[in-house]
Every structure is written in C-alpha cells, then in structure tokens.
Motif scaffolding. Sequence first.
Motif, short mmCIF file in Angstrom:
data_model
loop_
_atom_site.label_atom_id
_atom_site.label_comp_id
_atom_site.label_asym_id
_atom_site.label_seq_id
_atom_site.Cartn_x
_atom_site.Cartn_y
_atom_site.Cartn_z
N TRP A 157 4.23 48.49 -30.52
CA TRP A 157 4.33 48.54 -31.49
C TRP A 157 5.95 49.99 -31.88
O TRP A 157 5.98 50.32 -30.45
CB TRP A 157 4.14 49.11 -32.97
CG TRP A 157 2.64 49.91 -32.84
CD1 TRP A 157 2.17 51.02 -33.69
CD2 TRP A 157 1.18 49.60 -31.87
NE1 TRP A 157 1.55 51.40 -32.32
CE2 TRP A 157 0.26 50.55 -31.86
CE3 TRP A 157 1.30 48.79 -30.62
CZ2 TRP A 157 -0.66 51.20 -31.17
CZ3 TRP A 157 -0.17 48.98 -30.31
CH2 TRP A 157 -1.04 50.22 -30.24
N PHE A 158 5.76 50.34 -33.00
CA PHE A 158 7.43 51.44 -33.36
C PHE A 158 6.62 53.03 -33.08
O PHE A 158 5.54 53.74 -34.23
CB PHE A 158 7.74 51.15 -34.12
CG PHE A 158 8.33 49.76 -34.61
CD1 PHE A 158 9.26 49.16 -33.65
CD2 PHE A 158 7.63 49.06 -35.19
CE1 PHE A 158 9.99 48.37 -34.36
CE2 PHE A 158 8.40 47.36 -35.38
CZ PHE A 158 9.28 47.20 -34.70
N PHE A 159 6.59 53.53 -32.34
CA PHE A 159 6.59 55.38 -32.15
C PHE A 159 7.43 56.08 -31.81
O PHE A 159 8.41 55.79 -30.73
CB PHE A 159 5.81 54.70 -29.82
CG PHE A 159 4.34 54.87 -30.13
CD1 PHE A 159 3.50 55.45 -30.50
CD2 PHE A 159 4.13 53.31 -30.23
CE1 PHE A 159 2.28 54.82 -30.27
CE2 PHE A 159 3.21 52.33 -30.56
CZ PHE A 159 1.57 53.30 -30.24
N GLY A 160 7.32 57.29 -32.76
CA GLY A 160 8.74 57.66 -32.97
C GLY A 160 9.10 58.48 -31.98
O GLY A 160 10.73 59.01 -31.03
N GLY A 161 7.69 59.06 -31.47
CA GLY A 161 8.01 59.85 -30.06
C GLY A 161 8.52 59.05 -28.40
O GLY A 161 10.10 59.74 -28.11
N ASP A 162 8.78 57.66 -28.79
CA ASP A 162 8.92 57.27 -27.37
C ASP A 162 10.19 57.00 -27.83
O ASP A 162 11.10 56.47 -26.69
CB ASP A 162 7.69 55.81 -27.41
CG ASP A 162 6.71 56.47 -26.41
OD1 ASP A 162 6.11 56.10 -25.05
OD2 ASP A 162 6.19 56.77 -27.50
N ALA A 163 10.71 56.22 -28.76
CA ALA A 163 12.04 55.74 -29.27
C ALA A 163 13.07 57.35 -29.29
O ALA A 163 13.57 57.00 -27.90
CB ALA A 163 12.18 55.47 -30.28
N ALA A 164 12.73 58.15 -29.40
CA ALA A 164 12.75 59.56 -29.21
C ALA A 164 13.72 59.58 -27.21
O ALA A 164 15.00 59.77 -27.03
CB ALA A 164 12.81 61.02 -29.90
N ILE A 165 12.28 59.95 -26.75
CA ILE A 165 12.90 60.19 -25.59
C ILE A 165 13.55 59.23 -24.67
O ILE A 165 14.77 59.44 -23.72
CB ILE A 165 11.19 59.95 -24.93
CG1 ILE A 165 10.91 61.53 -25.33
CG2 ILE A 165 11.30 59.78 -23.52
CD1 ILE A 165 9.17 61.60 -24.81
N ASN A 166 13.43 57.12 -25.41
CA ASN A 166 14.22 56.71 -24.41
C ASN A 166 15.53 56.48 -24.97
O ASN A 166 16.46 55.99 -24.22
CB ASN A 166 13.29 55.27 -25.28
CG ASN A 166 12.01 55.12 -24.22
OD1 ASN A 166 11.35 55.77 -23.05
ND2 ASN A 166 11.24 54.53 -24.81
N SER A 167 15.84 57.15 -26.16
CA SER A 167 16.84 57.08 -26.73
C SER A 167 17.86 57.89 -25.55
O SER A 167 19.27 57.55 -26.38
CB SER A 167 16.89 57.75 -28.12
OG SER A 167 17.00 59.05 -27.66
N PHE A 168 17.34 58.88 -24.63
CA PHE A 168 18.59 59.75 -24.49
C PHE A 168 19.03 59.14 -23.11
O PHE A 168 19.59 58.92 -22.77
CB PHE A 168 17.46 60.60 -23.28
CG PHE A 168 17.08 61.79 -24.43
CD1 PHE A 168 17.61 62.09 -25.28
CD2 PHE A 168 15.63 62.20 -23.74
CE1 PHE A 168 16.62 63.27 -26.21
CE2 PHE A 168 14.99 63.27 -24.90
CZ PHE A 168 15.65 63.25 -25.81
N ALA A 169 18.24 57.81 -21.62
CA ALA A 169 18.66 57.01 -20.94
C ALA A 169 19.81 55.83 -22.28
O ALA A 169 20.62 55.81 -21.28
CB ALA A 169 16.86 56.57 -20.37
#
Length: 561
Positions: free
Chosen positions: A370-382
């Motif tokens: 499900w939707f995690f803001g921190g994980d989304a931000a971290i993965n967004s760099f890659a």
Amino acid sequence: MLRSLAHPRSALYSALLSTALLVAPALAQNPKPPPRAPGAPAAVAEPVFDTATTTIPWFPLGNSPLALRGEVRPGMFLSAVGRRAIAMGTEDGALELWSWPIKWLHDFRLSFRVPKYTEPIAGAAVAQSMEERPEGITITYAYEQFTVREHVFVPLDKPAVVILLEVDAIRPLDIIASFTPDIHYAWPAGLGGQYLIWEQNARAFLFSEGKSQINAFLGSPAVTRASDVPAHMLAAAPPELVLGVGGAADRYTAPRLGEPPGHDVNLHVAYIPIVLAGGEMPHDSALALYRELIAPGAAQREWKRRVAHEDSIRTTMFALRSPDTLLNKAVEYAKVNLDEAYVCNPDLGCGLVAGYGLSGGSSDRPGFGWFFGGDAAINSFAMDGVGEAPLVRQGALRFFAKYQRADGKITHEISQGAGHVDWFSYPYPYYHGDTTPFWILAFGEYWRQTGDTALVRELWPNLKRAYEWSRKTDTNGDGLMENPAAGAGALEVGDLQIGILSDVYMSGVWVASLDRFARMAQAMGEPALADSAQAIRARAIRTMESALWLPKLRQYAFALL
C-alpha cells in the motif's frame, strides 16, 4: 456430566458445509441455468462462450532476455504484477489473487487426476521448474504421464489475472484448481455477506457480497465439474474447478476395479485459460470483463501489451553495460520492480506502494503493498534516474499532495482499503515525521532532473505548507526537526525512541530538503523564502557538526537527547 445439545440437523448441516466438494453439478449442454436460492443474484442467462470450445488458440510467448529459470524452491516468493491486480505466491504453485483493494482468494493450487490413482496428485509434489520474467511467471509440473506448464500473467491496466495451461499427456488427465475464497477488503477495512455462487453459463464462480458492490468471476471454458457451494456464504472446504483436457474420447474417467489404469492418448493441448476478472464494479461489468478476457485472441493481445511495456522499460530507459552480466540483469530487474510499484486503486487513485508480500489465510495485508510516503520518496530518486519520472510525478508527488494534512504534514501510509474506513482517524497515516521533508526532497530532485517547473508551480502551495509544518517542529531554534513534535524518524518502535530529541536520519533528510526547497522558492519568485530556508539549513548543519559529529569515531551519533 455435560452433554452436547447440538441438534442432529445442525451436525448434518455442518458436515455438508465441510464436504461441499462431494456434490459437484454436471455442466449440461442446455444453457438454462439451475434454480437459485432465494435472494441470490439472477443467473447469467446466456452462454459466455461456445460451450463446445474448451481452449483458446495457442500463441508463442516468446523469449525474454531477462528470464530467470531454475528448479522450484518451495516457499520462495514470486509474482506477476499489473497496475490494478496482482497474482503472488510461491514457486511450488500456491497463489493468492488480488484486484485492488480486494483480496479475492488465497491458496490457489493445481492438482492432477490420472487413472493410475484414486486421489489427485498435488501440484506442489510434482512442481519441477519455474521461469520468472517481467511479463509473468511459468511453473512446470512434470510426472511420468503428463507435463503441465502454468503461465500466469496480469494485464497491464485491468483488474484481472490470466492463467494459461499448456498440457502434454499420454494418459487421460483432469486438472483440478482449488482455492480458498476470501472476498475481503485490504486491512483494516471490513466486509460482510460474502458469498460464492456457481454460474453455469459462464463456467465460473461469481465472487460477491450482499450489496453486490464488488464482483468477480473465476472460471474457464474447460470446466467439466465444479463444487457445489452453500447459498449466501462461503464453504468450509476449498471450492474446486475440474478442467477436462482434450476431447470427449480423451477425457479422464474414474478407474474401475480390475480395469487397467486408463488408455493411451497423445495430447498436446494449449491453451486452457483460467481467468479471474472483477473488482469494485457492478455484476454486469465484471461479467463483461470476464467475457472479454476469456475470448479467443484476448490473452494474446494482453500478453503482447505486457511484452511491449516491459521491452520499453528495458530499451528506452537507463541500462547498465558492464562486464558483470548478473549485475546488468539485476539493474534491469530493479527497473521492473520500481515500475511495478505504481498501483491504481479505484477509490484512492494511482500512487507508489512499498512492496508486495503474501497475506496468507490469517491476514489481509499484502506485504507492504500500500501507499507509503517515505518509501515513495526514497524510490523516486532511482525512478528519476532510470527514466520513470512520469510515475514519480503522479505516484509520489501529486498522489501524496492529494492526501496532505491541512497543516502541511505529508501522510506516512495509506492502506489499499482506506476508501472503506475512516482511515485518517487512525494513528497510522501521519505517524512518521520524516515523510514530509522527504517529500520536499523528492520534489526537488524530480525538478532538478526534469526541469518540470510547471509541476512545482501547480503544487507550490503544498510545498510551502510542507516546509512550514517541518520548520515549526524545531522548538529550540537549533535548526533541526524534533521527533517529539514531528513523529517517528529512523525508529518506529522500541526503547531506543525514548528520550530522543532529534535523530540524525531525519536531521539529514531535513537539511537536504532545505537546499532543494530554497532553489524551488527562487524559481517561484520568492527570494525571501529561499533565503530563510538557506539560513535554517546553515543553522541545522552547525548543530549537526557540533553536537552529533564524533571526531574520534569519525561518525555521527544516532540522536540528540
């Protein structure tokens, strides 16, 4: 002495529920459906497909340069992932099927009935090899009398799962698909009144509930028998679909005492389709989707779309070319996994999830799917770096801006079932403090790599609210965000949280985000705001260097107390 007061009829009813598979309706050629229990939905009136056809035309799946092959490892996770659905399970053949936000079933397994034995052969006992590729998975079951290849894939943007069976056999064979129905919303949402009912003219089970707001069909044109299930509820025993292989003369018949075990056949049958189709949609829409995907040519069309999508990820985005071929392939799979994180939920929209895992029979939590803001931000760099910026724009930036709290805090997590509970009254959504500066940092990195000033302008009010909320968590003026005011940072639970004022992890994220925010503020024509952010950043760095840096150890301390 206490004695049971259970009525004999109650005991009989319980026994019937637990042995529902002993009663299996034959599939008559007459399309007229059998009588229904009172209150059941109207039966499918006309055949969904030609009842004389049990397969769809074979088509080549092709070869993938990223295919991973090997012997089956029982219990090892695998998955086939789309935007709106997922099939995930283990290499020995157990699967659970979701179309967001609904868990339809778990423990979907194949078994094989041959004349040599009175009991079916469990698929897990003869699962020999597997192949995983970005488009889908294949499990091969092999025995002395048959080889069955189970190809599983998920259409890119439909709430459905497609399974294609490819069979070689020298003795008559029935394939039995069994499963445990769930019909649950993802945790923590609840649902009541679930039921399963056989739809003869669709050769499928209908999954639904009392209000008929969610519906799905699971079936195949090759079904010759199916479990009888109790009205208005789910059976205690796993329902089964029995799939006949080949023409009438080739079919399995139960051996009789003293007769030889079957006769010789020489079968190559492909493909026998099994389709699960449905979601938060009316009964007729789910039936139309099932009809669409079970039709000849549909599986090939959807498979080609998957191949084209995966080829575009491989050929049009960043690729590593090094002497280490395994490292090159690992980078390709990292790109695939990042792409698979983009999920579309009919209640919430499209965003980035943290990862998938089996929920099994005791949970409705799909790993961290499900939707995690921190994980989304971290993965967004890659994702920015490999060329997935469009998914970052929608899945990390717009999606989490949509659910930003009024005071500016960005949500930590949103369950797939959040549309069916008062999610934001729970403590989970805003538990973390690091998510908000991470969102600012992710936005700044996206803008730095794409030059998408239009998106910065569109969400500039959200960015300013996120900055102000983060800034206000510094109550002592040292420039660092403070965990007691902001929320969890590096730790979620445990005694190490006690007494922490500012942990080094959240402090580092905050310092990095201030630099990106200041640059965006300049681009938005607010130099005073940019200067303020840079001044806070300078003060925060001084605090980190003077209070957290341990020169003798040449490392930073974990936290200020």
